[in-house]
Design a protein around this motif. Structure first.
Motif, short mmCIF file in Angstrom:
data_model
loop_
_atom_site.label_atom_id
_atom_site.label_comp_id
_atom_site.label_asym_id
_atom_site.label_seq_id
_atom_site.Cartn_x
_atom_site.Cartn_y
_atom_site.Cartn_z
N GLU A 205 0.83 -1.21 0.00
CA GLU A 205 0.00 0.00 0.00
C GLU A 205 0.86 1.26 0.00
O GLU A 205 0.56 2.23 -0.69
CB GLU A 205 -0.97 0.00 1.19
N GLU A 206 1.94 1.24 0.80
CA GLU A 206 2.86 2.38 0.83
C GLU A 206 3.49 2.59 -0.54
O GLU A 206 3.62 3.73 -1.01
CB GLU A 206 3.94 2.17 1.88
N LYS B 144 2.20 1.75 -3.43
CA LYS B 144 1.15 2.28 -4.30
C LYS B 144 1.00 3.78 -4.11
O LYS B 144 0.84 4.53 -5.08
CB LYS B 144 -0.18 1.58 -4.03
N GLN B 145 1.04 4.23 -2.85
CA GLN B 145 0.92 5.67 -2.56
C GLN B 145 2.10 6.43 -3.15
O GLN B 145 1.93 7.51 -3.72
CB GLN B 145 0.83 5.91 -1.06
N LYS B 146 3.30 5.86 -3.02
CA LYS B 146 4.48 6.52 -3.59
C LYS B 146 4.38 6.62 -5.10
O LYS B 146 4.72 7.65 -5.69
CB LYS B 146 5.75 5.76 -3.19
N GLU C 282 1.62 6.74 -6.82
CA GLU C 282 0.59 7.74 -7.11
C GLU C 282 1.16 9.15 -6.99
O GLU C 282 0.91 10.01 -7.85
CB GLU C 282 -0.58 7.57 -6.14
N ILE C 283 1.96 9.40 -5.95
CA ILE C 283 2.58 10.71 -5.77
C ILE C 283 3.53 11.01 -6.92
O ILE C 283 3.54 12.12 -7.46
CB ILE C 283 3.30 10.79 -4.40
#
Length: 126
Positions: A42-43, A45-47, A49-50
């Motif tokens: 999940e982390e 995926k967030q990176k 996305e950013i």
């Protein structure tokens, strides 16, 4: 003989330990290793996305600030350089162009620059 089930458990344990090391998990049991791996994914995926948002912002910025257009023509004795940009705010553009002329060893005889509505430079040299 080692049973097939025992071999499968050993293989699963090795894979979980590899997953534990990849995800920097400090978990001691299998289910917690899997939970830590899920959080790690999940982390990531967030990176991603950013990074995609940053990339889109950079592309939008470059679309709004296109590079200047430069043309060079040879004259009977020398050259004519025209540089134009649709934006009147091109900080440092003139200095960069003059530095490029100097680096190339070009001797500019005459130059006209305008920053009224957009950036325009016309230089004649030899």
């Amino acid at each position: 003989m080692v049973s097939r089930e025992h071999k499968l458990r050993e293989a699963m344990h090795e894979k979980l330990q590899l997953l534990r090391s990849i995800t920097n998990s400090h978990a001691l049991n299998d289910s917690t290793i899997v939970l830590d791996a899920s959080k790690y994914i999940e982390e990531l995926k967030q990176k991603v996305e950013i990074l995609n948002q940053d990339l889109e912002a950079a592309q939008a910025s470059s679309d709004q600030n296109p590079l200047p257009v430069a043309t060079v023509e040879t004259l009977e004795k020398g050259f004519l350089v025209n540089v134009s940009s649709d934006h009147k705010r091109c900080p440092g553009l003139l200095v960069s162009i003059l530095e490029a002329f100097e680096e190339l060893g070009l001797n500019v005889q005459q130059a006209r620059v305008s920053c009224a509505d957009n950036f325009l430079l016309q230089a004649v040299g030899e």
